[in-house]
Design a protein around this motif. Sequence first.
Motif, PDB file in Angstrom:
ATOM      1  N   TRP A  49      43.705  35.719  48.624  1.00 58.48           N
ATOM      2  CA  TRP A  49      43.706  37.049  48.026  1.00 58.48           C
ATOM      3  C   TRP A  49      42.352  37.414  47.430  1.00 58.48           C
ATOM      4  CZ3 TRP A  49      49.192  36.464  45.568  1.00 58.48           C
ATOM      5  CH2 TRP A  49      50.149  36.792  46.521  1.00 58.48           C
ATOM      6  N   LEU A  50      41.678  36.457  46.815  1.00 54.56           N
ATOM      7  CA  LEU A  50      40.332  36.748  46.300  1.00 54.56           C
ATOM      8  C   LEU A  50      39.396  37.152  47.438  1.00 54.56           C
ATOM      9  CD1 LEU A  50      39.900  33.907  43.655  1.00 54.56           C
ATOM     10  CD2 LEU A  50      40.080  36.367  43.202  1.00 54.56           C
ATOM     11  N   ASP A  51      39.499  36.458  48.565  1.00 55.47           N
ATOM     12  CA  ASP A  51      38.665  36.795  49.724  1.00 55.47           C
ATOM     13  C   ASP A  51      38.996  38.188  50.248  1.00 55.47           C
ATOM     14  OD1 ASP A  51      37.518  34.284  49.485  1.00 55.47           O
ATOM     15  OD2 ASP A  51      38.616  33.416  51.172  1.00 55.47           O
ATOM     16  N   ALA A  52      40.291  38.499  50.331  1.00 55.35           N
ATOM     17  CA  ALA A  52      40.700  39.821  50.822  1.00 55.35           C
ATOM     18  C   ALA A  52      40.228  40.918  49.875  1.00 55.35           C
ATOM     19  CB  ALA A  52      42.219  39.879  50.990  1.00 55.35           C
ATOM     20  N   ILE A  53      40.373  40.689  48.570  1.00 55.37           N
ATOM     21  CA  ILE A  53      39.918  41.677  47.582  1.00 55.37           C
ATOM     22  C   ILE A  53      38.419  41.935  47.746  1.00 55.37           C
ATOM     23  CG2 ILE A  53      39.502  42.054  45.110  1.00 55.37           C
ATOM     24  CD1 ILE A  53      42.206  40.514  44.668  1.00 55.37           C
ATOM     25  N   ALA A  54      37.649  40.888  47.947  1.00 54.45           N
ATOM     26  CA  ALA A  54      36.199  41.047  48.102  1.00 54.45           C
ATOM     27  C   ALA A  54      35.872  41.920  49.314  1.00 54.45           C
ATOM     28  CB  ALA A  54      35.535  39.675  48.232  1.00 54.45           C
ATOM     29  N   ALA A  64      42.297  46.905  48.005  1.00 51.66           N
ATOM     30  CA  ALA A  64      41.830  45.926  47.019  1.00 51.66           C
ATOM     31  C   ALA A  64      42.737  45.940  45.798  1.00 51.66           C
ATOM     32  CB  ALA A  64      40.386  46.223  46.612  1.00 51.66           C
ATOM     33  N   ASP A  65      43.170  47.127  45.370  1.00 51.89           N
ATOM     34  CA  ASP A  65      44.063  47.234  44.213  1.00 51.89           C
ATOM     35  C   ASP A  65      45.432  46.631  44.505  1.00 51.89           C
ATOM     36  OD1 ASP A  65      42.121  48.545  42.698  1.00 51.89           O
ATOM     37  OD2 ASP A  65      42.797  50.526  43.357  1.00 51.89           O
ATOM     38  N   GLU A  66      45.930  46.838  45.710  1.00 53.73           N
ATOM     39  CA  GLU A  66      47.242  46.305  46.083  1.00 53.73           C
ATOM     40  C   GLU A  66      47.231  44.778  46.080  1.00 53.73           C
ATOM     41  OE1 GLU A  66      48.185  48.070  49.871  1.00 53.73           O
ATOM     42  OE2 GLU A  66      47.742  50.073  49.101  1.00 53.73           O
ATOM     43  N   VAL A  67      46.189  44.203  46.658  1.00 57.50           N
ATOM     44  CA  VAL A  67      46.088  42.743  46.701  1.00 57.50           C
ATOM     45  C   VAL A  67      45.861  42.207  45.287  1.00 57.50           C
ATOM     46  CG1 VAL A  67      44.833  40.781  47.674  1.00 57.50           C
ATOM     47  CG2 VAL A  67      45.273  42.793  49.088  1.00 57.50           C
ATOM     48  N   ASN A  72      47.597  39.346  40.386  1.00 53.29           N
ATOM     49  CA  ASN A  72      47.960  39.406  38.968  1.00 53.29           C
ATOM     50  C   ASN A  72      49.373  38.898  38.749  1.00 53.29           C
ATOM     51  OD1 ASN A  72      45.569  40.329  37.838  1.00 53.29           O
ATOM     52  ND2 ASN A  72      46.081  42.467  38.194  1.00 53.29           N
ATOM     53  N   ALA A  73      50.292  39.255  39.636  1.00 51.42           N
ATOM     54  CA  ALA A  73      51.674  38.788  39.519  1.00 51.42           C
ATOM     55  C   ALA A  73      51.721  37.269  39.658  1.00 51.42           C
ATOM     56  CB  ALA A  73      52.554  39.463  40.565  1.00 51.42           C
ATOM     57  N   LEU A  74      50.973  36.738  40.604  1.00 52.78           N
ATOM     58  CA  LEU A  74      50.921  35.291  40.796  1.00 52.78           C
ATOM     59  C   LEU A  74      50.357  34.603  39.560  1.00 52.78           C
ATOM     60  CD1 LEU A  74      51.191  32.883  42.861  1.00 52.78           C
ATOM     61  CD2 LEU A  74      48.779  33.286  43.362  1.00 52.78           C
ATOM     62  N   GLU A  75      49.291  35.143  39.014  1.00 53.03           N
ATOM     63  CA  GLU A  75      48.663  34.568  37.824  1.00 53.03           C
ATOM     64  C   GLU A  75      49.619  34.650  36.635  1.00 53.03           C
ATOM     65  OE1 GLU A  75      45.735  32.997  37.579  1.00 53.03           O
ATOM     66  OE2 GLU A  75      45.194  33.315  39.657  1.00 53.03           O
ATOM     67  N   SER A  76      50.357  35.734  36.525  1.00 62.95           N
ATOM     68  CA  SER A  76      51.304  35.907  35.432  1.00 62.95           C
ATOM     69  C   SER A  76      52.406  34.854  35.500  1.00 62.95           C
ATOM     70  CB  SER A  76      51.901  37.311  35.474  1.00 62.95           C
ATOM     71  OG  SER A  76      52.862  37.463  34.463  1.00 62.95           O
ATOM     72  N   GLY A  85      46.365  30.717  34.826  1.00 59.58           N
ATOM     73  CA  GLY A  85      45.402  31.131  35.840  1.00 59.58           C
ATOM     74  C   GLY A  85      44.010  31.175  35.263  1.00 59.58           C
ATOM     75  N   GLN A  86      43.043  31.166  36.137  1.00 60.02           N
ATOM     76  CA  GLN A  86      41.672  31.166  35.667  1.00 60.02           C
ATOM     77  C   GLN A  86      41.125  32.578  35.524  1.00 60.02           C
ATOM     78  OE1 GLN A  86      39.600  28.697  38.429  1.00 60.02           O
ATOM     79  NE2 GLN A  86      40.597  26.842  37.737  1.00 60.02           N
ATOM     80  N   ILE A  87      41.780  33.535  36.173  1.00 59.94           N
ATOM     81  CA  ILE A  87      41.302  34.908  36.094  1.00 59.94           C
ATOM     82  C   ILE A  87      42.481  35.854  36.061  1.00 59.94           C
ATOM     83  CG2 ILE A  87      39.187  34.467  37.390  1.00 59.94           C
ATOM     84  CD1 ILE A  87      40.586  35.945  39.728  1.00 59.94           C
ATOM     85  N   HIS A  88      42.220  37.057  35.604  1.00 59.17           N
ATOM     86  CA  HIS A  88      43.208  38.125  35.652  1.00 59.17           C
ATOM     87  C   HIS A  88      42.504  39.364  36.173  1.00 59.17           C
ATOM     88  CE1 HIS A  88      46.465  36.002  33.691  1.00 59.17           C
ATOM     89  NE2 HIS A  88      45.532  35.433  32.948  1.00 59.17           N
ATOM     90  N   ILE A  89      42.742  39.684  37.408  1.00 59.84           N
ATOM     91  CA  ILE A  89      42.099  40.830  38.043  1.00 59.84           C
ATOM     92  C   ILE A  89      42.906  42.072  37.747  1.00 59.84           C
ATOM     93  CG2 ILE A  89      41.512  41.883  40.257  1.00 59.84           C
ATOM     94  CD1 ILE A  89      40.825  39.131  41.265  1.00 59.84           C
ATOM     95  N   VAL A  90      42.233  43.118  37.319  1.00 50.39           N
ATOM     96  CA  VAL A  90      42.908  44.374  37.063  1.00 50.39           C
ATOM     97  C   VAL A  90      42.525  45.429  38.090  1.00 50.39           C
ATOM     98  CG1 VAL A  90      43.249  43.961  34.616  1.00 50.39           C
ATOM     99  CG2 VAL A  90      41.142  45.037  35.397  1.00 50.39           C
ATOM    100  N   GLY A  91      41.675  45.092  39.001  1.00 48.33           N
ATOM    101  CA  GLY A  91      41.238  46.010  40.033  1.00 48.33           C
ATOM    102  C   GLY A  91      39.842  45.634  40.457  1.00 48.33           C
ATOM    103  N   PRO A  92      39.359  46.263  41.504  1.00 50.26           N
ATOM    104  CA  PRO A  92      38.016  45.916  41.977  1.00 50.26           C
ATOM    105  C   PRO A  92      36.959  46.258  40.941  1.00 50.26           C
ATOM    106  CG  PRO A  92      38.929  47.739  43.248  1.00 50.26           C
ATOM    107  CD  PRO A  92      39.993  47.291  42.294  1.00 50.26           C
ATOM    108  N   ALA A  93      35.950  45.432  40.913  1.00 55.62           N
ATOM    109  CA  ALA A  93      34.849  45.648  39.957  1.00 55.62           C
ATOM    110  C   ALA A  93      33.971  46.796  40.399  1.00 55.62           C
ATOM    111  CB  ALA A  93      34.029  44.373  39.842  1.00 55.62           C
TER     112      ALA A  93
END
Length: 93
Positions: A49-54, A64-67, A72-76, A85-93
């Motif tokens: 998912w990190l690769d797809a978001i990038a 990117a927001d959907e992935v 985020n759900a997985l990390e939660s 989790g090591q990160i919490h993505i809220v959307g693309p940077a």
Amino acid sequence: QADAAIHTAMEAVDLYRQTGNRYGHAQAIAILGRAERDRGHPAQARQYWLDAIAIFTELGLPQADEVAASLNALESVSDRVGRPGQIHIVGPA
């Protein structure tokens, strides 16, 4: 069924990479992430998912927001079961 999805998605990743189709590549990677999550492999799902978001972010696409929401759900869930989790993505940077 997850194994079949992974096999098909990996073939798609290879095909899209060879043809230079970045959108298809990102879609296939996102599918791999879902399949790995369904198989109970959150670390692999997270990386896909990190690769797809990038890629989606690089292409300026809303997927990117959907992935990121899936990640985020997985990390939660990981946080709730004692594997923070090591990160919490809220959307693309």
